[in-house]
Write an enzyme that holds these catalytic residues in place. Structure first.
Site, PDB file in Angstrom:
ATOM      1  N   ASP A   1      -5.042  12.558   8.052  1.00  0.00           N
ATOM      2  CA  ASP A   1      -5.489  11.234   8.477  1.00  0.00           C
ATOM      3  C   ASP A   1      -6.577  11.404   9.542  1.00  0.00           C
ATOM      4  O   ASP A   1      -6.464  12.234  10.445  1.00  0.00           O
ATOM      5  CB  ASP A   1      -4.292  10.457   9.053  1.00  0.00           C
ATOM      6  CG  ASP A   1      -4.579   8.980   9.208  1.00  0.00           C
ATOM      7  OD1 ASP A   1      -3.906   8.178   8.547  1.00  0.00           O
ATOM      8  OD2 ASP A   1      -5.483   8.618   9.998  1.00  0.00           O
TER       9      ASP A   1
ATOM     10  N   HIS B   1      -0.498   4.718  -0.360  1.00  0.00           N
ATOM     11  CA  HIS B   1      -0.454   6.018   0.321  1.00  0.00           C
ATOM     12  C   HIS B   1       0.806   6.109   1.158  1.00  0.00           C
ATOM     13  O   HIS B   1       1.354   5.097   1.582  1.00  0.00           O
ATOM     14  CB  HIS B   1      -1.691   6.251   1.191  1.00  0.00           C
ATOM     15  CG  HIS B   1      -1.967   5.137   2.153  1.00  0.00           C
ATOM     16  ND1 HIS B   1      -2.589   3.969   1.779  1.00  0.00           N
ATOM     17  CD2 HIS B   1      -1.693   5.009   3.469  1.00  0.00           C
ATOM     18  CE1 HIS B   1      -2.695   3.168   2.816  1.00  0.00           C
ATOM     19  NE2 HIS B   1      -2.152   3.769   3.856  1.00  0.00           N
TER      20      HIS B   1
HETATM   21  P1  AMP Z   1      -2.551   1.956   6.395  1.00  0.00           P
HETATM   22  O1  AMP Z   1      -2.741   1.202   7.684  1.00  0.00           O
HETATM   23  O2  AMP Z   1      -1.115   2.239   6.070  1.00  0.00           O
HETATM   24  O3  AMP Z   1      -3.293   1.314   5.256  1.00  0.00           O
HETATM   25  O4  AMP Z   1      -3.172   3.386   6.655  1.00  0.00           O
HETATM   26  C1  AMP Z   1      -4.497   3.704   6.486  1.00  0.00           C
HETATM   27  C2  AMP Z   1      -4.701   5.043   7.145  1.00  0.00           C
HETATM   28  O5  AMP Z   1      -5.846   5.639   6.585  1.00  0.00           O
HETATM   29  C3  AMP Z   1      -4.928   4.981   8.665  1.00  0.00           C
HETATM   30  O6  AMP Z   1      -3.950   5.808   9.303  1.00  0.00           O
HETATM   31  C4  AMP Z   1      -6.342   5.505   8.841  1.00  0.00           C
HETATM   32  O7  AMP Z   1      -6.469   6.294  10.000  1.00  0.00           O
HETATM   33  C5  AMP Z   1      -6.522   6.345   7.590  1.00  0.00           C
HETATM   34  N1  AMP Z   1      -7.884   6.467   7.087  1.00  0.00           N
HETATM   35  C6  AMP Z   1      -8.770   5.480   6.841  1.00  0.00           C
HETATM   36  N2  AMP Z   1      -9.903   5.982   6.324  1.00  0.00           N
HETATM   37  C7  AMP Z   1      -9.716   7.312   6.219  1.00  0.00           C
HETATM   38  C8  AMP Z   1     -10.530   8.402   5.758  1.00  0.00           C
HETATM   39  N3  AMP Z   1     -11.771   8.210   5.297  1.00  0.00           N
HETATM   40  N4  AMP Z   1     -10.015   9.652   5.802  1.00  0.00           N
HETATM   41  C9  AMP Z   1      -8.760   9.858   6.275  1.00  0.00           C
HETATM   42  N5  AMP Z   1      -7.950   8.886   6.716  1.00  0.00           N
HETATM   43  C10 AMP Z   1      -8.425   7.638   6.702  1.00  0.00           C
END
Ligand code: AMP
Ligand code: ZN
Length: 133
Positions: free
Chosen positions: A30, A99
């Site tokens: 993440d 995810h």
């Molecule tokens: P959620 O709030 O459960 O939808 O989680 C989304 C997660 O994706 C968050 O913890 C973000 O930090 C992570 N995230 C968003 N964009 C990216 C990216 N390009 N690469 C890695 N993690 C990401």
């Protein structure tokens, strides 16, 4: 699914820090980690949330979560680990491609995942039990 960032990451169109990959999933770090080792399990095929996820992938995702959790725990010597999976904006979902978060936990280090416990009313209990009767 066009314009889905996790589709692009999962399928390798956008580079990521990949911990594991197979035909169905990519596991990445993440970018905004809640703790050291915070990882995401992404299916390669698009499902917006758990409701859309095919049963076969749901089953495989849990087996994979167990494997990744073990490797993270052994390698990072964390003291515990949360598995979180958000569905819907109101539940904290910000990327609308299914995810699972794997969040290693370390003694003495706070991560904000708690809620205030309520009380289970008789009415709610009966209503919910009725859904499964
Ligand atoms: P959620 O709030 O459960 O939808 O989680 C989304 C997660 O994706 C968050 O913890 C973000 O930090 C992570 N995230 C968003 N964009 C990216 C990216 N390009 N690469 C890695 N993690 C990401
Ligand atoms: Zn997607």
């Amino acid at each position: 699914m066009e314009n889905c960032i996790f589709c692009k990451i999962a399928n390798g169109e956008i580079p990521s820090a990949t911990l594991y990959e197979d035909d169905d999933f990519r596991v990445i770090l993440d970018l905004g980690p809640a703790s050291k080792g915070h990882s995401l399990i992404l299916p390669k095929s698009h499902a917006a949330n758990i409701y859309e996820l095919p049963d076969e992938l749901a089953a495989k995702a849990m087996v994979l979560a167990k494997k990744i959790a073990g490797t993270l725990t052994d390698g990072l010597h964390c003291d515990g680990l949360n598995i979180i999976q958000n569905n819907g904006e109101v539940a904290g979902q910000t990327v609308f491609h299914f995810h699972m978060h794997l969040i290693p936990r370390y003694a003495g280090q706070k991560v904000g995942l708690t809620w205030t416990p309520g009380t289970l009313s008789e009415e709610d209990k009966q209503e919910i039990l009725g859904l499964f009767a």
